[in-house]
Design an enzyme around this catalytic site. Structure first.
Site, PDB file in Angstrom:
ATOM      1  CE  LYS A 237      -3.941   2.014   2.578  1.00 34.81           C
ATOM      2  NZ  LYS A 237      -4.813   1.868   3.775  1.00 34.81           N
TER       3      LYS A 237
ATOM      4  CB  SER B 207      -8.234   3.665   2.736  1.00 35.87           C
ATOM      5  OG  SER B 207      -7.356   3.031   3.652  1.00 35.87           O
TER       6      SER B 207
ATOM      7  CB  SER C 216      -8.527   0.880   5.685  1.00 40.92           C
ATOM      8  OG  SER C 216      -9.208   2.101   5.653  1.00 40.92           O
TER       9      SER C 216
END
Lengths: 474, 102
Positions: free
Chosen positions: A76, A151, A175
């Site tokens: 990420k 997210s 997330s």
């Protein structure tokens, strides 16, 4: 169907395939499909090929290699790697090349994993769909007209699309678990302090945790054991041995008491409620006792979270001032430069949360909002602790709905926030939780069921998760 | 939401300035409505009687974590400065902070 990380690493170690072949396969899958899905913000093909060749050379020389040797992984884009662009999905960090590497990334590399690239996210991890990324959204590989969740949406897509068997995300209010549910993956949020936050760009420091996306429970256990454990560079890192997660995967659930929690279920779509009940039945058939219970305090989590996380964010994001890294909008004096830089660099959701947090912390409102939210956090944690006097685990839905469409919730931020209702309590309490795919809705969109455990009993999630996984694949 | 908006446009303009953000007039209106709706939802906890509960800032009781007082390597100064928008003489460089001398 993706090969698991464990099988791939075994095949590479046994020389039935090579790290180079695995890396090339990941890179060509990305070339073929990521124009549409947009999991990645940055792919470092040359570095990945070089790392893979080095692993193959070591194996050919008979050297001992790590448990993830040759396995391509995605990271990420709020986790830093020296010299590799890190944007956090924000224009304010465009072009920034960090001078250090996150502990979790360092540990993956030490285990032989091959980082392929950095994945898309809602700006600074604030969002539930990746629609808040300054670089455009990612698409759900199961149905590209749907969001992948957020997210950590790009990391979920990278695994669900079959590019890589493992990716890392971060979970502040759901997330990891919410995109895992939307994309049909295992998503694990560890006990707070179990996995180092060093090199994770801070959003809400008392809630943020790093964790993996995988296609199997055992892969999740292996990766978490590799990246977990004490790190002196994170002062909130727990300095104590943790129970083995891999060992727990084969333990079963006989004798465990599982609380089927109505407050992690009511309000979810009927098809999701059905699948959670089916998961309860599967755990019961495997020897667990199911206890119906309610923890109404959990309902208050949303309000507490959307004051506490923005409050922490408003402080953490004060560092983006145009001085030390990232964007600078030149003005005649520093104060005007600060304002111009932040105004140009942050997107609307980040501005919303900074302002919400600033307001909740401001004189006259501190007690009514921030103070009250902190007490509510205690109330929820106490209620969970009380529930765990009677049960070992809790079971509920991960999300109220399956993956939604683009634009469905953009105009009304509160409706977007409501998709985190069931995942927030674990972050507030610092407890571990896992989303396990358990069937689909009538349109074929994945449904996740959520397992919750008390702090530092992450092993229980893996015991129960493995049982549910075997039920689905049976 | 039947609650009146707890937030005025003047509140939003003030908060934006505290947060070092500048809003266009149309943004002020939108943010007033959106932030008001989140604060409206938060009335469920604003109204609770939570007397006797201690505020929880963190998942577990934190103590200061100290290390041995010895010199250890830290980030390379030049590498850190290389990531800055502007640097000079081993420092971050910014524009004027104080007004012109009289």
């Amino acid at each position: 169907m993706t090969t698991s990380a464990i099988s791939l690493a075994q095949a590479i170690a046994a020389r039935t395939t090579t790290a180079a072949a695995a890396t090339d396969a990941a890179l060509s899958a990305i070339t073929e499909r990521d124009g549409e899905l947009h999991a990645f913000l940055h792919v470092d093909a040359d570095a990945a090929r070089q790392a893979a060749s080095a692993i193959d050379a070591r194996i050919a020389a008979g050297e001992t290699v790590g448990p993830l040797a040759g396995v391509p992984v995605a990271i990420k884009d709020n986790l830093v790697m020296t010299g590799v662009p890190t944007t956090c999905g924000s224009k304010i960090l465009e072009g920034w090349r960090p001078p250090y590497t996150a502990t979790v990334v360092e540990r993956l590399i030490d285990a032989g994993a091959i980082p392929i690239g950095k994945t898309n996210l809602d700006e600074f991890a604030m969002g539930s769909s990746t629609e808040n990324s300054a670089y455009g959204p990612s698409r759900n590989p199961i149905d590209p007209t749907k969001v992948p969740g957020g997210s950590s949406g790009g990391s979920a897509v990278a695994v669900a699309a079959g590019y890589v068997p493992v990716s890392l995300g971060s979970d502040t209010g759901g997330s990891i678990r919410q995109p895992a549910a939307f994309c049909g993956l295992i998503g694990y949020k560890p006990t707070y302090g179990h996995i180092s936050r060093y090199g994770l760009v801070a959003f809400s420091s008392s809630l943020d945790q790093v964790g993996p996306f995988t296609t199997t429970v055992a892969d999740s256990a292996l990766v978490s054991e590799i990246i977990g454990g004490h790190d002196h560079r994170d002062s909130t890192s727990i300095d104590a041995p943790a129970p083995s997660l891999l060992e727990a995967c084969g333990r079963g659930v006989a004798g465990l008491r599982v609380g089927l929690c109505s407050d992690l279920l009511d309000g979810a779509d009927a098809v999701i409620v059905d699948r959670v009940r089916a998961a309860a039945a599967a755990l019961e058939a495997a020897g667990a006792t199911i206890v119906d219970l309610a923890i109404p305090e959990l309902r208050l989590g949303l309000s507490a979270y959307y004051l506490l996380a923005p409050a922490e964010a408003s402080s953490n994001l004060a560092r983006y001032d145009g001085v030390r890294f990232g964007l600078r909008e030149e003005r005649d004096d520093v104060a005007a430069m600060n304002v111009a830089t932040r105004t140009a660099g942050f997107g609307p959701e980040v501005k919303r949360r900074i302002m919400l947090g600033t307001y909740a912390l401001s004189a006259g409102y501190y007690d009514a909002y921030y103070g009250q939210a902190q007490k509510t956090r205690r109330l929820i944690t106490n209620a969970l602790d009380a529930a765990y006097q009677g049960v070992d685990l809790l079971l509920g839905a991960t999300t109220p709905t399956t993956a939604f469409g683009f634009g469905d919730k953009v105009a009304d931020p509160l409706s977007m926030y409501l998709s985190d209702l069931f995942t927030i309590p674990s972050n507030l309490a610092g407890h571990p939780a896992m989303s396990v795919p358990f069937g689909t809705d009538s349109a074929g969109l994945p449904i996740g069921v959520q397992l919750l455990a008390p702090g530092r009993r992450d092993d229980l999630l893996f015991a129960a998760g493995a049982v549910l996984e075997s039920e689905v694949s049976a | 939401m039947t609650n009146p908006n707890p937030l005025t446009e003047a509140d939003v303009i003030k908060v934006a300035s505290l947060a070092r953000l500048e809003l266009r007039p149309d943004e002020v209106a939108t943010f007033t409505e959106q932030l008001g709706s989140v604060l409206g939802h938060a009335q469920d906890i604003a109204a609770l009687n939570l007397e006797g509960l201690s505020p929880m800032a963190h998942p577990f009781d934190l103590e200061n974590v100290l290390r041995e007082d010895v010199v250890t390597p830290s980030l390379d100064r030049d590498a850190v400065l290389a990531a800055a928008p502007d640097a000079a003489e081993h420092r971050f460089r910014v524009g004027r902070i104080l007004g012109e001398a009289p």
